[in-house]
Design a protein around this motif. Structure first.
Motif, PDB file in Angstrom:
ATOM      1  N   THR A 410       0.831  -1.196   0.000  1.00 29.19           N
ATOM      2  CA  THR A 410       0.000   0.000   0.000  1.00 29.19           C
ATOM      3  C   THR A 410       0.867   1.248   0.000  1.00 29.19           C
ATOM      4  N   ALA A 411       0.209   2.426  -0.218  1.00 29.17           N
ATOM      5  CA  ALA A 411       0.937   3.698  -0.201  1.00 29.17           C
ATOM      6  C   ALA A 411       1.555   3.962   1.167  1.00 29.17           C
ATOM      7  N   GLU A 412       0.846   3.613   2.218  1.00 29.73           N
ATOM      8  CA  GLU A 412       1.396   3.806   3.564  1.00 29.73           C
ATOM      9  C   GLU A 412       2.632   2.960   3.785  1.00 29.73           C
ATOM     10  N   MET A 414       4.613   1.915   1.408  1.00 27.81           N
ATOM     11  CA  MET A 414       5.669   2.490   0.587  1.00 27.81           C
ATOM     12  C   MET A 414       6.319   3.684   1.281  1.00 27.81           C
ATOM     13  N   ALA A 415       5.518   4.549   1.945  1.00 32.17           N
ATOM     14  CA  ALA A 415       6.075   5.682   2.680  1.00 32.17           C
ATOM     15  C   ALA A 415       6.984   5.218   3.810  1.00 32.17           C
TER      16      ALA A 415
END
Length: 473
Positions: A410-412, A414-415
């Motif tokens: 997910t984007a989270e 990835m961050a």
């Protein structure tokens, strides 16, 4: 005899010589020698030391005991004598004479026993036929199983109502059925019925009921069906139950393979093979391939083809054209169900909240769904697991790559990875050898500053390729 000897010993004690202590006295019977009074040897020596006694006579001595006769013993010898031995001799003579008379009529007695056994069996079968509403099967020379409204007797006893089903199978060189019809429309003479349908829909019960009807007919019993026409079946071979044991180093799939292997080697065109979900114990691709291979082999036996009842959940064997739905000798059947769709709070997760109603009817055609998610939900599997299973099922049916989809983040996430990379790079750029003693003592604060600044930078930086800030030593 034991009670008489014990009573005689009690009555003998007062007859001992005067002044003699009561010894451990008993009365015994010795065949051919008669009745004797016996006592331990030391007590008998004391009796002998008291002088001669006309009433008591010592007959013989063993290592531990002495044996005497008195007037009572002599009277018992005269009145009873060797009566026990005579009785035993007479019993032996009577038994021998009886045995000789039985042997003289051996053939007659064996025939009578066989007739009584046959009569008992027929009475039991007749009672069962009346009790459970069985019908007389029609046995023919043709290699056929034609059952109208068949039932499973044991399963029928456990449910309030039972749905009866038909079955029609013809083995190698199969003739027309009794009505002159060439099998079912579009199917010719099916030597294999392949059953599909949801879990709990009654597939296994149907397979077993046809096999049980064939077996009962072979032993001369009436069968649980409205009408049944059956030919001779020389073997009934099954792949239904896997019985594992710790005493044999075999996996469940190995046991399944051995059962199938033996059946494929031993069948004839008069045999009945019952194969229930073969291949489910291994990888789905291998299992589907093995299942399709076995079924295709049995379909291509021509005049040697056995009668086969099979079930499977491998729908891909048809969707990937491993077996043609129009293959000669193949009859496709499915268990009928109705599905009531309920409102879903979220879309796109699979309709596992739908209600499956089982009708237990065998119908032509094949099923395309097993409704495994619905069965899991009905049996208490947590909703989160069922929803995830539905998502993956929908992706698989759509042809998506499940490995790449499950591996995506997910984007989270990835961050978080970018933060970790920035912190790692900043830490590697530190010149640890140039740190002063004070900085070494306060190294924790340097690390805190590095983590804070690096994480903040990655969240605010753009894609311009700006360098990470260097943390001053």
């Amino acid at each position: 005899m034991d009670e008489m000897l014990s009573q005689t010993a009690i009555e003998t004690v007062p007859e001992l010589p005067q002044g003699m202590p009561v010894p451990s006295l008993s009365v015994v019977y010795i065949p051919q020698l008669g009745f004797h009074i016996t006592m331990p040897l030391e007590e008998a020596t004391d009796l002998a030391a008291r002088g001669p006694n006309a009433d008591w006579e010592r007959m013989f001595v063993t290592d531990t005991h002495a044996y005497f006769k008195n007037n009572r013993m002599r009277t018992m010898d005269q009145e009873l004598g060797d009566l026990w031995a005579i009785i035993c001799d007479i019993e032996i003579e009577i038994s021998h004479d009886l045995a000789q008379r039985v042997l003289e009529r051996e053939d007659f007695l064996v025939q009578a026993s066989e007739l009584c056994g046959e009569l008992d069996s027929l009475l039991a079968l007749a009672h069962g036929a009346c009790e459970y509403k069985l019908s007389r099967p029609r046995m023919v020379g043709d290699n056929v199983i034609d059952v109208k409204a068949g039932r499973h007797l044991i399963q029928e006893m456990t449910v309030p109502s039972y749905v009866a089903n038909d079955a029609f199978l013809v083995g190698g060189d199969g003739p027309e059925d009794e009505d002159g019809a060439q099998g079912e429309p579009g199917q010719g003479h099916p030597n294999m019925l392949l059953l599909t349908g949801p879990n709990y829909s009654g597939k296994s019960v149907f397979l077993k009921q046809v096999a049980l009807i064939a077996y009962m007919a072979q032993v001369g019993s009436f069968v649980p069906a409205e009408r049944a026409t059956l030919g001779i079946t020389d073997k009934i071979m099954t792949r239904i139950t896997t019985r594992e044991t710790v005493s044999r180093g075999q996996s469940s799939f190995m046991i399944d393979l051995q059962q199938i292997s033996w059946a494929l080697k031993a069948f004839t065109h008069r045999s009945l093979l019952v194969i229930d979900e073969f291949g489910k114990g291994t990888d789905s691709c291998d299992g589907a391939g093995l299942c399709a291979g076995v079924l295709q082999y049995l379909l291509t036996q021509g005049s040697l083809a056995p009668k086969v009842l099979a079930s499977t959940h491998f729908h891909e064997i048809f969707e990937q054209d491993l077996i043609s739905e129009q293959a000669p000798g193949l009859g496709l059947r499915q268990m009928e169900v109705q599905v009531r769709h309920k409102h879903r709070a979220r879309r796109g997760i699979g309709d596992h909240n739908s209600e499956v109603i089982y009708l237990y009817n065998v119908r032509p055609g094949r099923s395309t769904l097993s409704y495994g998610a619905q069965c899991a939900a009905m049996n208490g599997i947590p909703d989160a697991i069922v929803e995830r299973a539905c998502e993956l099922s929908e992706l698989a049916m759509a042809g998506e790559d499940l490995v790449s989809i499950c591996a995506s983040i997910t984007a989270e996430e990835m961050a978080d990875l970018e933060d970790a990379e920035a912190v790692s790079r900043a830490f590697l750029e530190l010149d640890l050898d140039a740190l002063t003693p004070d900085e070494i003592a306060n190294f924790k604060s340097i690390l805190d500053e590095l983590i804070t600044s690096s994480s903040a930078y990655t969240r605010t930086s753009t894609s311009s390729g700006a360098d990470l800030p260097r943390i001053p030593s």
